[in-house]
Scaffold this motif. Structure first.
Motif, PDB file in Angstrom:
ATOM      1  N   SER A   1       0.825  -1.210   0.000  1.00  0.00           N
ATOM      2  CA  SER A   1       0.000   0.000   0.000  1.00  0.00           C
ATOM      3  C   SER A   1       0.860   1.261   0.000  1.00  0.00           C
ATOM      4  O   SER A   1       0.540   2.246  -0.681  1.00  0.00           O
ATOM      5  CB  SER A   1      -0.930   0.001   1.217  1.00  0.00           C
ATOM      6  N   PHE A   2       1.953   1.214   0.753  1.00  0.00           N
ATOM      7  CA  PHE A   2       2.864   2.362   0.798  1.00  0.00           C
ATOM      8  C   PHE A   2       3.400   2.675  -0.594  1.00  0.00           C
ATOM      9  O   PHE A   2       3.372   3.829  -1.048  1.00  0.00           O
ATOM     10  CB  PHE A   2       4.023   2.083   1.754  1.00  0.00           C
ATOM     11  N   HIS A   3       3.892   1.667  -1.311  1.00  0.00           N
ATOM     12  CA  HIS A   3       4.463   1.899  -2.634  1.00  0.00           C
ATOM     13  C   HIS A   3       3.400   2.363  -3.623  1.00  0.00           C
ATOM     14  O   HIS A   3       3.686   3.195  -4.511  1.00  0.00           O
ATOM     15  CB  HIS A   3       5.146   0.631  -3.138  1.00  0.00           C
ATOM     16  N   ARG A   4       2.199   1.868  -3.506  1.00  0.00           N
ATOM     17  CA  ARG A   4       1.126   2.329  -4.393  1.00  0.00           C
ATOM     18  C   ARG A   4       0.779   3.784  -4.129  1.00  0.00           C
ATOM     19  O   ARG A   4       0.517   4.545  -5.060  1.00  0.00           O
ATOM     20  CB  ARG A   4      -0.085   1.419  -4.239  1.00  0.00           C
ATOM     21  N   ARG A   5       0.781   4.194  -2.871  1.00  0.00           N
ATOM     22  CA  ARG A   5       0.549   5.610  -2.558  1.00  0.00           C
ATOM     23  C   ARG A   5       1.673   6.479  -3.090  1.00  0.00           C
ATOM     24  O   ARG A   5       1.476   7.674  -3.356  1.00  0.00           O
ATOM     25  CB  ARG A   5       0.406   5.804  -1.039  1.00  0.00           C
ATOM     26  N   PHE A   6       2.853   5.894  -3.261  1.00  0.00           N
ATOM     27  CA  PHE A   6       4.009   6.608  -3.800  1.00  0.00           C
ATOM     28  C   PHE A   6       3.954   6.661  -5.324  1.00  0.00           C
ATOM     29  O   PHE A   6       4.875   7.148  -5.981  1.00  0.00           O
ATOM     30  CB  PHE A   6       5.294   5.903  -3.359  1.00  0.00           C
ATOM     31  N   ASN A   7       2.902   6.115  -5.911  1.00  0.00           N
ATOM     32  CA  ASN A   7       2.701   6.073  -7.370  1.00  0.00           C
ATOM     33  C   ASN A   7       3.665   5.128  -8.083  1.00  0.00           C
ATOM     34  O   ASN A   7       3.946   5.308  -9.272  1.00  0.00           O
ATOM     35  CB  ASN A   7       2.780   7.479  -7.995  1.00  0.00           C
ATOM     36  N   ALA A   8       4.162   4.125  -7.360  1.00  0.00           N
ATOM     37  CA  ALA A   8       4.918   3.071  -8.039  1.00  0.00           C
ATOM     38  C   ALA A   8       3.955   2.257  -8.903  1.00  0.00           C
ATOM     39  O   ALA A   8       2.783   2.079  -8.553  1.00  0.00           O
ATOM     40  CB  ALA A   8       5.598   2.175  -7.022  1.00  0.00           C
ATOM     41  N   THR A   9       4.446   1.759 -10.038  1.00  0.00           N
ATOM     42  CA  THR A   9       3.624   1.008 -10.981  1.00  0.00           C
ATOM     43  C   THR A   9       3.872  -0.486 -10.822  1.00  0.00           C
ATOM     44  O   THR A   9       5.022  -0.943 -10.895  1.00  0.00           O
ATOM     45  CB  THR A   9       3.954   1.421 -12.431  1.00  0.00           C
ATOM     46  N   GLN A  10       2.807  -1.235 -10.610  1.00  0.00           N
ATOM     47  CA  GLN A  10       2.932  -2.687 -10.549  1.00  0.00           C
ATOM     48  C   GLN A  10       3.172  -3.232 -11.945  1.00  0.00           C
ATOM     49  O   GLN A  10       2.441  -2.912 -12.884  1.00  0.00           O
ATOM     50  CB  GLN A  10       1.664  -3.304  -9.954  1.00  0.00           C
ATOM     51  N   THR A  11       4.206  -4.051 -12.101  1.00  0.00           N
ATOM     52  CA  THR A  11       4.534  -4.603 -13.421  1.00  0.00           C
ATOM     53  C   THR A  11       4.061  -6.032 -13.592  1.00  0.00           C
ATOM     54  O   THR A  11       3.575  -6.413 -14.657  1.00  0.00           O
ATOM     55  CB  THR A  11       6.052  -4.531 -13.668  1.00  0.00           C
ATOM     56  N   HIS A  12       4.196  -6.854 -12.547  1.00  0.00           N
ATOM     57  CA  HIS A  12       3.727  -8.232 -12.618  1.00  0.00           C
ATOM     58  C   HIS A  12       3.719  -8.852 -11.230  1.00  0.00           C
ATOM     59  O   HIS A  12       4.176  -8.232 -10.260  1.00  0.00           O
ATOM     60  CB  HIS A  12       4.599  -9.059 -13.573  1.00  0.00           C
ATOM     61  N   GLU A  13       3.161 -10.042 -11.145  1.00  0.00           N
ATOM     62  CA  GLU A  13       3.070 -10.763  -9.887  1.00  0.00           C
ATOM     63  C   GLU A  13       3.638 -12.168 -10.060  1.00  0.00           C
ATOM     64  O   GLU A  13       3.607 -12.731 -11.151  1.00  0.00           O
ATOM     65  CB  GLU A  13       1.612 -10.888  -9.423  1.00  0.00           C
ATOM     66  N   THR A  14       4.139 -12.718  -8.961  1.00  0.00           N
ATOM     67  CA  THR A  14       4.489 -14.136  -8.897  1.00  0.00           C
ATOM     68  C   THR A  14       3.717 -14.737  -7.734  1.00  0.00           C
ATOM     69  O   THR A  14       2.958 -14.037  -7.039  1.00  0.00           O
ATOM     70  CB  THR A  14       5.996 -14.338  -8.684  1.00  0.00           C
ATOM     71  N   GLU A  15       3.925 -15.997  -7.507  1.00  0.00           N
ATOM     72  CA  GLU A  15       3.239 -16.651  -6.394  1.00  0.00           C
ATOM     73  C   GLU A  15       3.621 -16.021  -5.064  1.00  0.00           C
ATOM     74  O   GLU A  15       2.809 -15.960  -4.133  1.00  0.00           O
ATOM     75  CB  GLU A  15       3.592 -18.136  -6.385  1.00  0.00           C
ATOM     76  N   LEU A  16       4.865 -15.500  -4.974  1.00  0.00           N
ATOM     77  CA  LEU A  16       5.358 -14.953  -3.716  1.00  0.00           C
ATOM     78  C   LEU A  16       5.336 -13.434  -3.658  1.00  0.00           C
ATOM     79  O   LEU A  16       5.121 -12.858  -2.576  1.00  0.00           O
ATOM     80  CB  LEU A  16       6.795 -15.432  -3.466  1.00  0.00           C
ATOM     81  N   ASP A  17       5.577 -12.754  -4.783  1.00  0.00           N
ATOM     82  CA  ASP A  17       5.881 -11.323  -4.762  1.00  0.00           C
ATOM     83  C   ASP A  17       5.027 -10.523  -5.744  1.00  0.00           C
ATOM     84  O   ASP A  17       4.541 -11.042  -6.755  1.00  0.00           O
ATOM     85  CB  ASP A  17       7.347 -11.086  -5.116  1.00  0.00           C
ATOM     86  N   ILE A  18       4.917  -9.231  -5.442  1.00  0.00           N
ATOM     87  CA  ILE A  18       4.380  -8.250  -6.372  1.00  0.00           C
ATOM     88  C   ILE A  18       5.536  -7.347  -6.772  1.00  0.00           C
ATOM     89  O   ILE A  18       6.258  -6.829  -5.915  1.00  0.00           O
ATOM     90  CB  ILE A  18       3.231  -7.448  -5.752  1.00  0.00           C
ATOM     91  N   HIS A  19       5.720  -7.160  -8.080  1.00  0.00           N
ATOM     92  CA  HIS A  19       6.860  -6.407  -8.611  1.00  0.00           C
ATOM     93  C   HIS A  19       6.421  -5.015  -9.059  1.00  0.00           C
ATOM     94  O   HIS A  19       5.356  -4.850  -9.667  1.00  0.00           O
ATOM     95  CB  HIS A  19       7.478  -7.172  -9.783  1.00  0.00           C
ATOM     96  N   PHE A  20       7.276  -4.036  -8.766  1.00  0.00           N
ATOM     97  CA  PHE A  20       6.988  -2.641  -9.059  1.00  0.00           C
ATOM     98  C   PHE A  20       8.147  -1.994  -9.808  1.00  0.00           C
ATOM     99  O   PHE A  20       9.299  -2.440  -9.718  1.00  0.00           O
ATOM    100  CB  PHE A  20       6.775  -1.849  -7.765  1.00  0.00           C
ATOM    101  N   THR A  21       7.826  -0.904 -10.475  1.00  0.00           N
ATOM    102  CA  THR A  21       8.846  -0.004 -11.012  1.00  0.00           C
ATOM    103  C   THR A  21       8.460   1.422 -10.636  1.00  0.00           C
ATOM    104  O   THR A  21       7.268   1.735 -10.471  1.00  0.00           O
ATOM    105  CB  THR A  21       8.977  -0.155 -12.541  1.00  0.00           C
ATOM    106  N   PHE A  22       9.464   2.269 -10.469  1.00  0.00           N
ATOM    107  CA  PHE A  22       9.218   3.658 -10.072  1.00  0.00           C
ATOM    108  C   PHE A  22      10.258   4.532 -10.757  1.00  0.00           C
ATOM    109  O   PHE A  22      11.451   4.421 -10.477  1.00  0.00           O
ATOM    110  CB  PHE A  22       9.316   3.801  -8.551  1.00  0.00           C
ATOM    111  N   PRO A  23       9.842   5.413 -11.691  1.00  0.00           N
ATOM    112  CA  PRO A  23      10.807   6.205 -12.451  1.00  0.00           C
ATOM    113  C   PRO A  23      11.213   7.489 -11.743  1.00  0.00           C
ATOM    114  O   PRO A  23      10.456   8.043 -10.935  1.00  0.00           O
ATOM    115  CB  PRO A  23      10.043   6.517 -13.737  1.00  0.00           C
ATOM    116  N   ALA A  24      12.395   7.965 -12.085  1.00  0.00           N
ATOM    117  CA  ALA A  24      12.890   9.215 -11.513  1.00  0.00           C
ATOM    118  C   ALA A  24      11.956  10.380 -11.818  1.00  0.00           C
ATOM    119  O   ALA A  24      11.770  11.275 -10.983  1.00  0.00           O
ATOM    120  CB  ALA A  24      14.296   9.506 -12.057  1.00  0.00           C
ATOM    121  N   GLU A  25      11.349  10.381 -12.994  1.00  0.00           N
ATOM    122  CA  GLU A  25      10.450  11.473 -13.366  1.00  0.00           C
ATOM    123  C   GLU A  25       9.275  11.577 -12.404  1.00  0.00           C
ATOM    124  O   GLU A  25       8.845  12.680 -12.041  1.00  0.00           O
ATOM    125  CB  GLU A  25       9.933  11.288 -14.799  1.00  0.00           C
ATOM    126  N   GLN A  26       8.743  10.434 -11.984  1.00  0.00           N
ATOM    127  CA  GLN A  26       7.625  10.452 -11.040  1.00  0.00           C
ATOM    128  C   GLN A  26       8.061  11.004  -9.693  1.00  0.00           C
ATOM    129  O   GLN A  26       7.343  11.785  -9.055  1.00  0.00           O
ATOM    130  CB  GLN A  26       7.069   9.038 -10.867  1.00  0.00           C
TER     131      GLN A  26
END
Length: 201
Positions: free
Chosen positions: A158-183
């Motif tokens: 939830s913290f990373h989503r509030r930071f406007n990080a973008t979810q790229t994909h999921e695995t059985e264990l993890d949710i993966h994000f990317t966050f650009p310098a521009e954002q």
């Protein structure tokens, strides 16, 4: 880390850093990040083996002496700017957590091993994240962060989503994000206003 070591690493990765001092200590409003040293081993070991804080971290094996040897070995990776491991401190020098940048290249960096203990000041999560992004984006000049969070770690997701990080994909264990310098740059003044206790313009 010798100055020549950092300059060599900066040449390899095309980074902006030219001196160790650029990333050795990063000061914030209530916090600072300083590069970890072997003498921090007892604190690191105690924190990472404390069930109050280690639920979503990889298990730690061995003793505090083993942790010290690990930090001594890590210093070679630090010298090449492959990894930067920080103790999070209050401005009075009281340790209150840990955070690590790793898989550092000219294109991206990953961050994690993020712990904040009971000594953390108000808004420590926001401020420590801002300081990490200042290091990665402004000090090192890397264009994006990539990271993953355990699926059950709902608070951090939830913290990373509030930071406007973008979810790229999921695995059985993890949710993966990317966050650009521009954002980060677009939102930085708002974060700083929150940390300084004044409304954003």
């Amino acid at each position: 880390m010798r100055r020549s070591d950092v300059a060599k690493a900066a040449t390899v990765w095309g980074l902006q850093v030219t001196t160790r001092q650029s990333v050795e200590i990063i000061e914030g409003v209530r916090l600072r990040l300083r590069l970890i040293e072997p003498d921090d081993a007892d604190y690191v070991y105690g924190l990472r083996t404390d069930p109050a804080y280690n639920t979503h971290l990889s298990a730690v094996q061995g003793t505090a002496s083993d942790q010290r040897r690990w930090i001594e070995g890590y210093k070679a990776r630090e010298a090449e700017l492959h990894e930067l491991y920080y103790v999070i401190e209050r401005r009075d020098g009281t340790p209150c957590g840990l955070v690590r940048l790793y898989d550092i290249t000219g294109e991206s960096f990953t961050w994690g091993s993020w712990i904040l203990d009971h000594n953390k000041p108000h808004k420590a999560a926001l401020e420590s994240a801002v300081l990490i992004y200042v290091i990665g984006f402004e000090k090192l000049g890397i264009p994006k962060a990539v990271f993953d969070v355990r699926r059950e770690n709902e608070h951090t997701i939830s913290f990373h989503r509030r930071f406007n990080a973008t979810q790229t994909h999921e695995t059985e264990l993890d949710i993966h994000f990317t966050f650009p310098a521009e954002q980060f740059q677009a939102d930085k003044s708002r974060y700083m206003a929150l940390l300084q206790g004044s409304p954003a313009e």
